[in-house]
Each structure stands twice: as structure tokens, then as C-alpha cells.
Write a protein that holds these residues in place. Structure first.
Motif, PDB file in Angstrom:
ATOM      1  N   ALA A  44       0.774  -1.254   0.014  1.00 59.22           N
ATOM      2  CA  ALA A  44       0.215   0.001   0.133  1.00 59.22           C
ATOM      3  C   ALA A  44       0.814   1.281  -0.032  1.00 59.22           C
ATOM      4  N   GLU A  45       2.027   1.095   0.895  1.00 60.22           N
ATOM      5  CA  GLU A  45       2.742   2.494   0.930  1.00 60.22           C
ATOM      6  C   GLU A  45       3.294   2.642  -0.523  1.00 60.22           C
ATOM      7  N   THR A  46       4.022   1.677  -0.995  1.00 56.73           N
ATOM      8  CA  THR A  46       4.510   1.838  -2.245  1.00 56.73           C
ATOM      9  C   THR A  46       3.547   2.339  -3.382  1.00 56.73           C
ATOM     10  N   LEU A  47       2.428   1.658  -3.536  1.00 57.31           N
ATOM     11  CA  LEU A  47       1.426   1.868  -4.463  1.00 57.31           C
ATOM     12  C   LEU A  47       0.988   3.458  -4.229  1.00 57.31           C
ATOM     13  N   ILE A  48       0.800   3.933  -3.218  1.00 58.04           N
ATOM     14  CA  ILE A  48       0.443   5.312  -2.927  1.00 58.04           C
ATOM     15  C   ILE A  48       1.506   6.240  -3.340  1.00 58.04           C
ATOM     16  N   LEU A  49       2.574   5.868  -3.006  1.00 56.71           N
ATOM     17  CA  LEU A  49       3.900   6.763  -3.599  1.00 56.71           C
ATOM     18  C   LEU A  49       3.592   6.878  -5.189  1.00 56.71           C
ATOM     19  N   LEU A  50       3.555   5.612  -5.879  1.00 57.68           N
ATOM     20  CA  LEU A  50       3.633   5.671  -7.397  1.00 57.68           C
ATOM     21  C   LEU A  50       2.363   6.390  -7.958  1.00 57.68           C
ATOM     22  N   VAL A  51       1.221   6.194  -7.224  1.00 61.00           N
ATOM     23  CA  VAL A  51       0.053   6.955  -7.561  1.00 61.00           C
ATOM     24  C   VAL A  51       0.389   8.567  -7.549  1.00 61.00           C
ATOM     25  N   SER A  52       1.201   9.069  -6.630  1.00 54.95           N
ATOM     26  CA  SER A  52       1.448  10.321  -6.175  1.00 54.95           C
ATOM     27  C   SER A  52       2.402  10.807  -7.494  1.00 54.95           C
ATOM     28  N   GLU A  53       3.497   9.917  -7.673  1.00 56.90           N
ATOM     29  CA  GLU A  53       4.363  10.322  -8.917  1.00 56.90           C
ATOM     30  C   GLU A  53       3.571  10.334 -10.222  1.00 56.90           C
ATOM     31  N   LEU A  54       2.789   9.401 -10.552  1.00 57.93           N
ATOM     32  CA  LEU A  54       2.400   9.447 -11.822  1.00 57.93           C
ATOM     33  C   LEU A  54       1.220  10.397 -12.064  1.00 57.93           C
ATOM     34  N   VAL A  55       0.331  10.457 -10.940  1.00 60.37           N
ATOM     35  CA  VAL A  55      -0.776  11.732 -11.281  1.00 60.37           C
ATOM     36  C   VAL A  55       0.163  12.915 -11.420  1.00 60.37           C
ATOM     37  N   THR A  56       1.064  13.157 -10.515  1.00 57.60           N
ATOM     38  CA  THR A  56       1.638  14.511 -10.387  1.00 57.60           C
ATOM     39  C   THR A  56       2.324  14.753 -11.927  1.00 57.60           C
ATOM     40  N   ASN A  57       2.803  13.725 -12.351  1.00 54.64           N
ATOM     41  CA  ASN A  57       3.542  14.091 -13.726  1.00 54.64           C
ATOM     42  C   ASN A  57       2.107  14.319 -14.773  1.00 54.64           C
ATOM     43  N   ALA A  58       1.344  13.655 -14.536  1.00 49.32           N
ATOM     44  CA  ALA A  58       0.001  13.879 -15.432  1.00 49.32           C
ATOM     45  C   ALA A  58      -0.477  15.264 -15.181  1.00 49.32           C
ATOM     46  N   VAL A  59      -0.466  15.699 -14.220  1.00 52.99           N
ATOM     47  CA  VAL A  59      -1.265  17.111 -13.922  1.00 52.99           C
ATOM     48  C   VAL A  59      -0.160  18.148 -14.273  1.00 52.99           C
ATOM     49  N   VAL A  60       1.121  18.102 -13.759  1.00 54.40           N
ATOM     50  CA  VAL A  60       2.007  19.007 -13.900  1.00 54.40           C
ATOM     51  C   VAL A  60       2.627  19.269 -15.581  1.00 54.40           C
ATOM     52  N   HIS A  61       2.742  18.022 -16.180  1.00 55.81           N
ATOM     53  CA  HIS A  61       3.408  18.057 -17.225  1.00 55.81           C
ATOM     54  C   HIS A  61       2.574  18.305 -18.593  1.00 55.81           C
ATOM     55  N   THR A  62       1.177  17.691 -18.248  1.00 60.96           N
ATOM     56  CA  THR A  62       0.242  17.821 -19.568  1.00 60.96           C
ATOM     57  C   THR A  62      -0.490  19.247 -19.568  1.00 60.96           C
ATOM     58  N   GLY A  63      -0.990  19.234 -18.202  1.00 62.16           N
ATOM     59  CA  GLY A  63      -2.021  20.444 -17.757  1.00 62.16           C
ATOM     60  C   GLY A  63      -3.513  19.991 -18.429  1.00 62.16           C
ATOM     61  N   ARG A  64      -3.707  18.871 -18.501  1.00 63.51           N
ATOM     62  CA  ARG A  64      -4.855  18.205 -19.204  1.00 63.51           C
ATOM     63  C   ARG A  64      -5.540  17.099 -18.277  1.00 63.51           C
ATOM     64  N   PRO A  65      -6.633  17.009 -18.369  1.00 65.20           N
ATOM     65  CA  PRO A  65      -7.469  16.024 -17.454  1.00 65.20           C
ATOM     66  C   PRO A  65      -6.891  14.565 -17.786  1.00 65.20           C
ATOM     67  N   ALA A  66      -6.723  13.643 -16.817  1.00 62.38           N
ATOM     68  CA  ALA A  66      -6.357  12.214 -16.951  1.00 62.38           C
ATOM     69  C   ALA A  66      -7.059  11.344 -16.295  1.00 62.38           C
ATOM     70  N   LEU A  67      -6.850   9.992 -16.363  1.00 62.07           N
ATOM     71  CA  LEU A  67      -7.553   9.030 -15.822  1.00 62.07           C
ATOM     72  C   LEU A  67      -6.812   8.080 -15.189  1.00 62.07           C
ATOM     73  N   LEU A  68      -6.939   7.887 -13.693  1.00 60.63           N
ATOM     74  CA  LEU A  68      -6.192   6.992 -12.823  1.00 60.63           C
ATOM     75  C   LEU A  68      -7.080   5.667 -12.993  1.00 60.63           C
ATOM     76  N   ARG A  69      -6.199   4.430 -13.206  1.00 62.95           N
ATOM     77  CA  ARG A  69      -6.790   3.211 -13.295  1.00 62.95           C
ATOM     78  C   ARG A  69      -6.144   2.195 -12.182  1.00 62.95           C
ATOM     79  N   LEU A  70      -6.874   1.482 -11.374  1.00 72.57           N
ATOM     80  CA  LEU A  70      -6.244   0.606 -10.566  1.00 72.57           C
ATOM     81  C   LEU A  70      -6.882  -0.659 -10.951  1.00 72.57           C
ATOM     82  N   SER A  71      -5.992  -1.677 -11.129  1.00 68.76           N
ATOM     83  CA  SER A  71      -6.280  -3.043 -11.431  1.00 68.76           C
ATOM     84  C   SER A  71      -5.797  -3.946 -10.109  1.00 68.76           C
ATOM     85  N   LEU A  72      -6.851  -4.254  -9.052  1.00 69.77           N
ATOM     86  CA  LEU A  72      -6.267  -4.940  -7.882  1.00 69.77           C
ATOM     87  C   LEU A  72      -6.878  -6.317  -7.939  1.00 69.77           C
ATOM     88  N   PRO A  73      -6.387  -6.972  -7.234  1.00 64.90           N
ATOM     89  CA  PRO A  73      -6.642  -8.416  -6.981  1.00 64.90           C
ATOM     90  C   PRO A  73      -8.042  -8.470  -5.996  1.00 64.90           C
TER      91      PRO A  73
END
Length: 166
Positions: A35-64
Motif C-alpha cells: 500500500a505504501e509503495t502503491l500510494i507513492l507511485l500514484v502520487s508520482e504518476l498523477v503529479t506527472n500527468a497534472v504538472v506536465h500535461t495540464g490536461r485531465p487524466a484517468l487513474l486506473r487501478l487493477s487490484l486483486p
């Protein structure tokens, strides 16, 4: 499971909370390493999308969908099965993600180095007019031995570029 992300830096916190709630619904505790690692990865990838594109994005999780991983087997027994958790962030920018070489004093530029260090696998692919950046974590009862010691100690290579995680 999908969450729409607006092009606003405050969305990063909302994305983390959303991911935490999905994990909790599956019995994965917030203090579990996955969970700790996944939350850090969510932060990094969502931040990149928000900061570097300035456009809407979709976050998808495929969980067991099953119960938590079984306990560590005794020595000599077959290893416990693992389950893969996949995280994807799709945005409307066709620009490929480019790892950067961040200096020691830089406040950014280490996101993809962290993703490379923490994820078991990651990559990106074109998606419609934009792209999807994805990473996967294998949830098993035994800790990873190879990636963790390299974080912050040894350089990680990205094609022709070299990065150090500080």
C-alpha cells in the motif's frame, strides 16, 4: 476501477485517498509495504500527468479481488503465490515520458526514477490521442530483494541516460 483527474495539483491528494480506500476495501492495510509503495507511485504518476500535461487524466487501478497473500512458507517449501496490482495514468498528451537527470538540489525530476526503483515493471504506450503510463507491483508474502537496496544507492539506467536516486 477508474478515477477522473482534473488538471489541478490538488487532485494528487484526492487520487491518493481514492487509492487508499480501494486498497482498504480489499483488506490491504495502509501500513502494508504494498500500500505504501502503491500510494507513492500514484502520487508520482498523477503529479506527472497534472504538472506536465495540464490536461485531465484517468487513474486506473487493477487490484486483486481475493484475500490477502498467505503467510511465508517454511524453508524449502514452494514460494507463496503473488498477485499483481496494476496502476495506470492515461492523459491526453501524446508526448512520451522522458526521464530527467535531476541535480542534488533540484526539487523535481525524480518521478520516473522512483517509479523504476519501486515498481516491478513499468512502461508506457500510446492510447487514443494521448498515452498511458503504467506500473505493476507484485504482492507476495516475501519482500523483494533486488530493487530495494538499489534505491538511493546505485544508479538506474534509462536507455542512454543515467539517473541517481538521492
Amino acid at each position: 476501477m477508474t478515477l477522473e483527474i482534473r488538471p489541478d495539483p490538488e487532485e494528487v491528494g484526492r487520487a491518493r485517498e481514492w487509492a487508499r480506500s480501494r486498497l482498504a476495501g480489499l483488506g490491504i492495510a495502509a501500513d502494508e509495504p504494498l500500500a505504501e509503495t502503491l500510494i507513492l507511485l500514484v502520487s508520482e504518476l498523477v503529479t506527472n500527468a497534472v504538472v506536465h500535461t495540464g490536461r485531465p487524466a484517468l487513474l486506473r487501478l487493477s487490484l486483486p479481488g481475493g484475500p490477502p497473500a498467505p503467510p511465508v512458507p517454511p524453508a524449502g517449501a514452494d514460494p507463496a503465490p503473488s498477485v499483481t496490482v496494476r496502476l495506470e495514468v492515461a492523459d491526453a498528451s501524446s508526448r512520451a515520458p522522458v526521464p530527467r537527470c535531476a541535480g542534488r538540489e533540484a526539487t523535481g525530476g525524480r518521478g520516473l526514477a522512483l517509479v523504476d526503483c519501486l515498481a516491478d515493471r513499468w512502461g508506457w504506450s500510446p492510447e487514443g490521442a494521448g498515452k498511458s503510463i503504467w506500473c505493476e507491483l507484485d504482492r507476495c508474502s516475501q519482500p523483494r530483494e533486488s530493487a530495494a537496496p538499489a534505491c538511493g544507492v546505485q544508479p538506474a539506467a534509462y536507455e542512454d541516460l543515467l539517473f541517481e536516486a538521492f
